[in-house]
Design a protein around this motif. Structure first.
Motif, mmCIF file in Angstrom:
data_model
loop_
_atom_site.group_PDB
_atom_site.id
_atom_site.type_symbol
_atom_site.label_atom_id
_atom_site.label_comp_id
_atom_site.label_asym_id
_atom_site.label_seq_id
_atom_site.Cartn_x
_atom_site.Cartn_y
_atom_site.Cartn_z
ATOM 1 N N SER A 152 5.743 -6.128 8.197
ATOM 2 C CA SER A 152 5.453 -5.779 6.802
ATOM 3 C C SER A 152 6.513 -4.845 6.241
ATOM 4 O O SER A 152 7.023 -5.044 5.131
ATOM 5 C CB SER A 152 4.071 -5.131 6.702
ATOM 6 O OG SER A 152 3.071 -5.957 7.266
ATOM 7 N N LYS A 153 6.868 -3.812 7.003
ATOM 8 C CA LYS A 153 7.844 -2.830 6.544
ATOM 9 C C LYS A 153 9.221 -3.480 6.370
ATOM 10 O O LYS A 153 9.945 -3.168 5.410
ATOM 11 C CB LYS A 153 7.927 -1.679 7.545
ATOM 12 C CG LYS A 153 8.841 -0.541 7.104
ATOM 13 C CD LYS A 153 8.306 0.185 5.886
ATOM 14 C CE LYS A 153 9.163 1.407 5.560
ATOM 15 N NZ LYS A 153 8.671 2.120 4.353
ATOM 16 N N SER A 187 6.775 -13.109 -4.616
ATOM 17 C CA SER A 187 6.333 -11.847 -5.214
ATOM 18 C C SER A 187 4.992 -11.408 -4.640
ATOM 19 O O SER A 187 4.726 -10.211 -4.497
ATOM 20 C CB SER A 187 6.217 -12.000 -6.730
ATOM 21 O OG SER A 187 5.267 -12.996 -7.069
ATOM 22 N N GLN A 188 4.166 -12.387 -4.261
ATOM 23 C CA GLN A 188 2.838 -12.072 -3.742
ATOM 24 C C GLN A 188 2.894 -11.561 -2.304
ATOM 25 O O GLN A 188 2.215 -10.596 -1.950
ATOM 26 C CB GLN A 188 1.946 -13.310 -3.849
ATOM 27 C CG GLN A 188 1.692 -13.741 -5.288
ATOM 28 C CD GLN A 188 0.971 -15.072 -5.355
ATOM 29 O OE1 GLN A 188 1.335 -16.020 -4.671
ATOM 30 N NE2 GLN A 188 -0.046 -15.141 -6.186
ATOM 31 N N TYR A 189 3.714 -12.238 -1.449
ATOM 32 C CA TYR A 189 3.740 -11.748 -0.069
ATOM 33 C C TYR A 189 4.494 -10.427 0.048
ATOM 34 O O TYR A 189 4.234 -9.644 0.967
ATOM 35 C CB TYR A 189 4.238 -12.800 0.912
ATOM 36 C CG TYR A 189 5.702 -13.181 0.878
ATOM 37 C CD1 TYR A 189 6.702 -12.284 1.236
ATOM 38 C CD2 TYR A 189 6.087 -14.478 0.537
ATOM 39 C CE1 TYR A 189 8.038 -12.652 1.224
ATOM 40 C CE2 TYR A 189 7.429 -14.852 0.518
ATOM 41 C CZ TYR A 189 8.394 -13.932 0.865
ATOM 42 O OH TYR A 189 9.719 -14.297 0.858
ATOM 43 N N SER A 210 2.803 -7.215 1.612
ATOM 44 C CA SER A 210 3.462 -6.394 2.628
ATOM 45 C C SER A 210 3.434 -4.921 2.248
ATOM 46 O O SER A 210 3.200 -4.050 3.099
ATOM 47 C CB SER A 210 4.908 -6.857 2.814
ATOM 48 O OG SER A 210 4.963 -8.200 3.232
ATOM 49 N N LYS A 211 3.681 -4.634 0.969
ATOM 50 C CA LYS A 211 3.644 -3.239 0.516
ATOM 51 C C LYS A 211 2.275 -2.633 0.731
ATOM 52 O O LYS A 211 2.147 -1.473 1.161
ATOM 53 C CB LYS A 211 4.019 -3.184 -0.969
ATOM 54 C CG LYS A 211 5.481 -3.475 -1.266
ATOM 55 C CD LYS A 211 5.743 -3.432 -2.760
ATOM 56 C CE LYS A 211 7.212 -3.730 -3.075
ATOM 57 N NZ LYS A 211 7.469 -3.742 -4.547
ATOM 58 N N ARG A 212 1.235 -3.401 0.433
ATOM 59 C CA ARG A 212 -0.118 -2.858 0.575
ATOM 60 C C ARG A 212 -0.538 -2.719 2.037
ATOM 61 O O ARG A 212 -1.294 -1.823 2.384
ATOM 62 C CB ARG A 212 -1.099 -3.713 -0.228
ATOM 63 C CG ARG A 212 -0.912 -3.508 -1.734
ATOM 64 C CD ARG A 212 -1.828 -4.348 -2.592
ATOM 65 N NE ARG A 212 -1.381 -5.741 -2.649
ATOM 66 C CZ ARG A 212 -2.024 -6.744 -2.084
ATOM 67 N NH1 ARG A 212 -3.132 -6.522 -1.423
ATOM 68 N NH2 ARG A 212 -1.556 -7.967 -2.179
ATOM 69 N N VAL A 213 -0.029 -3.631 2.886
ATOM 70 C CA VAL A 213 -0.290 -3.479 4.321
ATOM 71 C C VAL A 213 0.360 -2.196 4.834
ATOM 72 O O VAL A 213 -0.251 -1.419 5.574
ATOM 73 C CB VAL A 213 0.240 -4.701 5.097
ATOM 74 C CG1 VAL A 213 0.235 -4.442 6.599
ATOM 75 C CG2 VAL A 213 -0.600 -5.937 4.797
ATOM 76 N N VAL A 214 1.617 -1.955 4.437
ATOM 77 C CA VAL A 214 2.317 -0.739 4.861
ATOM 78 C C VAL A 214 1.567 0.502 4.377
ATOM 79 O O VAL A 214 1.357 1.461 5.139
ATOM 80 C CB VAL A 214 3.764 -0.738 4.333
ATOM 81 C CG1 VAL A 214 4.414 0.634 4.520
ATOM 82 C CG2 VAL A 214 4.588 -1.811 5.027
ATOM 83 N N GLY A 256 2.243 -15.608 9.631
ATOM 84 C CA GLY A 256 2.940 -15.870 8.376
ATOM 85 C C GLY A 256 4.132 -14.954 8.160
ATOM 86 O O GLY A 256 5.214 -15.396 7.758
ATOM 87 N N PHE A 257 3.966 -13.658 8.450
ATOM 88 C CA PHE A 257 5.071 -12.715 8.263
ATOM 89 C C PHE A 257 6.199 -12.991 9.254
ATOM 90 O O PHE A 257 7.379 -12.785 8.934
ATOM 91 C CB PHE A 257 4.572 -11.275 8.413
ATOM 92 C CG PHE A 257 3.771 -10.776 7.229
ATOM 93 C CD1 PHE A 257 3.413 -11.624 6.186
ATOM 94 C CD2 PHE A 257 3.349 -9.456 7.173
ATOM 95 C CE1 PHE A 257 2.680 -11.157 5.101
ATOM 96 C CE2 PHE A 257 2.620 -8.976 6.098
ATOM 97 C CZ PHE A 257 2.281 -9.830 5.059
ATOM 98 N N SER A 258 5.858 -13.454 10.464
ATOM 99 C CA SER A 258 6.894 -13.816 11.440
ATOM 100 C C SER A 258 7.717 -14.982 10.923
ATOM 101 O O SER A 258 8.946 -15.024 11.082
ATOM 102 C CB SER A 258 6.263 -14.177 12.786
ATOM 103 O OG SER A 258 5.657 -13.060 13.389
#
Length: 628
Positions: free
Chosen positions: A164-165, A201-203, A207-211, A239-241
Motif C-alpha cells: 500500500s505504501k 485513482s480508486q486503488y 492504498s492511502k486509506r489502508v496506510v 490485487g496490490f501485488s
C-alpha cells in the motif's frame, strides 16, 4: 457492457485461457474496531474519464479511452500440496493472543519477524516481492504465510502495508523506502464475492486509506468495503501485488486492476500465519528490481521498438491477406520470432500506443498455445474491447509463458490465429494513420497456421525445402544466438558483410539466399585435411581452402550476415570411402526447418548430402558456436 474478454469455459481451463470482468466504483471499510472505518475520499470516483463507445468511423481517434489493464482472479486451480487453514474467524481469544505473540520476536534473531521493531525495505525489493507473491497466488490460489526478503521474514500484514505504501509513493512520484512499525494481524479477515474493476485513482485512494488505517490503529484491516462487496485482506494483498508487478515490468502504474473473487474462492479461505509452512523467499539483488533470469533473457531476446513492431505487423497483415494463413514465425531485423512471441509484442504495442507510451518493448520466449479452438466470427470488435483483450494477453503470457488458446469477445470466441490477424490489422492502421482505429472487423473466416517465416521486406509464400533425415524441426527456441558473431564466425567483419551482400544480390527469399551462399562456398573453397579450427571464416575468404570446421565457419558467418539463423552440427559420419570420421557441418533455418548444409563436397547441394551416409551418423550436438 462487458469489455472483450478471454474466458475459461470452467475452472479447470484457467491455465489455458484468461477470465476477467469489469468493475465500477470503490470505497473501503474495515471491521471489528469501532474506529476502523476507512471511508472513501470525497470526489475520488471523479478522477478518471469514462469510456465512451467509439464511433463507426475507422479514422476516428480514440485517445480519450484511458485503460491500461491488469487482471486479478481468485479462480485459479488449487494445487494438491496446499494445506488449507480454517476460514472460521471464531477462534479462541487464546489462539489470537498466541498468534500475535508469534509475530513479535527479538530483533536479535538473524531472520527477523516483522512487527518486532522498525524496519526499512527499499522499493526495488518490494517490487520483486510483489512479483513473487503474484506468481505464488497464481500457482497455489492462496497468499503465502510470510515472505522473506533479503533474509528478513515478514508477516503478510506487514507486506500489505509495504504494498500500500509503495503504491502511494509511486503515485506521489517518490522512490522512498518503506519503514515498518509494529503492525498486528487483522482480527478476523472476511469478505464477500467481488467482481469488477478498480480504476487507478480508486486503488491509489484505497492504498492511502489502508496506510492511514495502519498508522492510526497499528493493525491490518479485515477487508475493504466497496459498492461491489467486501475485498478481504488476502484479496487486497493479491490485487496490490499484481499492481506492483505491473510497475516492475512496465515502470508505470496500471490504469486499473480487475477482481473476480467468488465467495467459494480458496484464496480467502486460507488465513496466512507467519508460523505457517507455506512461505515465500524472494531473491533480491540490492539496486536491481529485475531477477537474474530476466537479465539473461535481455541478452538473448533484447528490445524491439514499437516502430519496428508496427512495420512488421504490416508485413504480417499483407501475408495473411495474400495466403489466408498465419505464418509460424516472423523475421524482424534479422531476428526470428515465433508467432506466439510476436503476438506478445503486438499486444504490448497496442497497450503502449493507446496509453501514449513510446518506449521499446522487451521481447521474451513464449510457448505456443496448447490447442487452437474458436468459431467463425463475423462482426466489429471495438477499440475498448481489443485493447482490453491485448492487455489481458500480455498478463496471461507474463504469468504462464505461453499464448492463450482463444479469446472470448463481444463478437464471439476468437481463435488464436484470428487474434493475430486482428492485432496485425490494428497496428498496420497505426503504422499508416498514426492513430488507433475505432474498431477491427471480422468477416467470418477461421484462419490456420502454416510453417513459413515472414521476412523484413516482403511477405513470402510457403517455402518448400529439400527433405533430408539430417534436417531438424525448429522448436521455438531463441534465435538470437544463431545470428550473433563469434570468435571464428566474424559476422560483423566488413569482409564477411560485403561478401554476403555480393553473393545474395538479387535474392528475394530466405531459400534463394541460402542456396546462393551454399553454392558459393561449395564451389569456391577447396578441401584441406587437418583437425579442428585453424583459420576461421575471415581467413578462409582469402585462403579459399579449408577443412570441414573452417568451411562451416565461413558458411555460417555468411548466412548470419545475411539474416539467416545458422548453427553447427558435430558428429561422426561414415563417408563413401568407408572411413568413419569425426565431422562438422552446418544447418541453416529456412521457414521452420533447420536445413542441412555441408559444403565440403561438390556432390552435395543445399539440403542434400551425397558424400556420406545420412542414415546412421552419430550426432554429438548442435551449437551456436564451437571451441575446437
Amino acid at each position: 457492457m462487458n469489455l472483450g474478454m478471454i474466458y475459461a469455459d470452467d475452472i479447470n481451463q484457467t491455465n489455458e485461457s484468461l477470465f476477467t470482468e469489469n468493475m465500477d466504483n470503490l470505497s473501503l471499510n474495515a471491521k471489528e474496531y469501532s474506529m476502523n472505518s476507512l471511508n472513501s475520499s470525497n470526489g475520488s470516483t471523479n478522477d478518471y474519464k469514462s469510456i465512451e463507445t467509439p464511433t463507426q468511423e475507422l479514422n476516428s481517434n480514440i485517445s480519450k479511452i484511458n485503460d491500461s489493464k491488469l487482471n486479478t482472479s481468485g479462480n485459479i486451480n488449487n494445487t494438491t500440496d496446499i494445506i488449507s487453514s480454517s476460514s472460521n474467524s471464531s477462534e479462541s481469544n487464546k489462539e489470537k493472543v498466541n498468534e500475535n505473540l508469534n509475530n513479535s520476536v527479538s530483533t536479535k534473531n538473524k531472520v527477523q519477524f516483522a512487527g518486532s521493531s522498525l524496519y526499512t525495505v527499499n522499493k526495488s525489493a518490494i517490487l520483486d516481492a510483489a512479483a513473487g507473491v503474484k506468481k505464488f497466488v497464481e500457482k497455489n490460489n492462496r497468499v503465502p504465510d510470510y515472505v522473506i526478503i533479503s533474509g528478513d521474514k515478514f508477516s503478510m500484514s506487514d507486506f500489505l502495508y509495504m504494498l500500500s505504501k509503495t503504491i502511494v509513493n509511486i503515485a506521489n512520484k517518490s522512490s522512498d523506502s518503506v519503514k515498518l512499525s509494529e503492525y498486528k494481524n487483522p482480527s478476523a479477515p472476511q469478505g464477500t464475492a467481488v467482481k469488477g474493476k478498480v480504476q487507478e485513482s480508486q486503488y491509489i485512494d484505497l492504498s492511502k486509506r489502508v496506510v492511514a488505517f495502519y498508522e492510526k490503529h497499528g493493525i491490518a484491516p479485515n477487508f475493504g468495503k466497496t459498492n461491489l462487496g467486501n475485498i478481504q485482506f488476502q484479496s487486497m494483498i493479491d490485487g496490490f501485488s499484481r499492481i506492483l508487478n505491473f510497475v516492475k515490468v512496465n515502470k508505470v502504474l496500471p490504469k486499473y486492476v480487475s477482481y473476480n473473487v467468488k465467495s467459494s474462492s480458496n484464496i480467502n479461505k486460507v488465513i496466512p500465519k507467519i508460523t505457517g509452512t507455506h512461505g515465500l523467499t524472494i531473491s533480491h539483488k540490492p539496486g536491481n528490481s529485475s531477477s537474474s533470469s530476466n537479465n539473461t533473457n535481455n541478452t538473448i531476446y533484447g528490445n524491439m521498438s514499437i516502430g519496428d513492431i508496427k512495420k512488421a505487423s504490416t508485413e504480417l497483415k499483407n501475408y495473411i491477406d495474400s495466403y489466408n494463413k498465419v505464418p509460424s514465425a516472423i523475421l524482424v531485423d534479422g531476428k526470428k520470432y515465433s508467432m506466439s512471441e510476436f503476438l506478445y509484442l503486438m499486444a504490448a504495442s497496442i497497450e503502449y500506443v493507446y496509453s501514449g507510451i513510446n518506449k521499446d518493448i522487451q521481447s521474451k520466449p513464449v510457448g505456443d498455445s496448447s490447442s487452437t479452438v474458436g468459431n467463425a466470427v463475423n462482426g466489429t470488435l471495438y477499440a475498448k474491447d481489443y485493447i482490453d483483450l491485448a492487455s489481458r494477453i500480455v498478463e496471461y503470457i507474463d504469468a504462464y509463458g505461453k499464448a492463450p488458446d482463444y479469446g472470448i469477445s463481444p463478437v464471439g470466441k476468437l481463435q488464436y490465429q484470428n487474434i493475430v490477424d486482428g492485432f496485425s490489422r490494428v497496428l498496420h492502421y497505426v503504422n499508416v494513420k498514426q492513430e488507433i482505429p475505432d474498431y477491427v472487423s471480422y468477416t467470418g473466416k477461421v484462419l490456420k497456421s502454416v510453417d513459413v517465416v515472414v521476412g523484413n521486406t516482403t511477405a513470402k509464400a510457403p517455402v518448400t525445402v529439400p527433405s533430408s533425415p539430417m534436417n531438424s524441426k525448429y522448436d521455438g527456441e531463441s534465435l538470437a544466438q544463431y545470428l550473433q558473431a563469434t570468435t571464428n564466425a566474424q559476422v560483423n567483419d566488413p569482409v564477411i558483410q560485403a561478401l554476403a551482400k555480393k553473393i545474395t544480390a538479387g535474392c528475394t527469399s530466405e531459400l534463394s539466399k541460402a542456396v546462393a551462399l551454399f553454392n558459393w562456398v561449395r564451389d569456391n573453397v577447396g578441401y584441406s585435411y587437418y583437425f579442428n579450427t585453424q583459420q576461421g571464416a575471415k581467413k578462409v575468404t582469402t585462403s579459399l581452402s579449408a577443412n570441414c570446421v573452417d568451411t562451416s565457419h565461413l558458411l555460417i558467418a555468411l548466412s548470419r550476415a545475411s539474416g539467416l539463423p545458422a548453427r553447427y552440427v558435430n558428429g561422426k559420419a561414415t563417408f563413401n570411402s568407408g572411413n568413419v570420421i569425426g565431422h562438422t557441418w552446418a544447418q541453416i533455418l529456412i521457414g521452420d526447418v533447420w536445413v542441412v548444409a555441408d559444403a565440403i563436397s561438390s556432390r552435395n547441394s543445399f539440403g542434400v548430402i551425397n558424400n556420406w551416409n545420412t542414415k546412421n551418423p552419430t550426432i554429438y550436438g548442435k551449437y551456436a558456436s564451437i571451441s575446437f
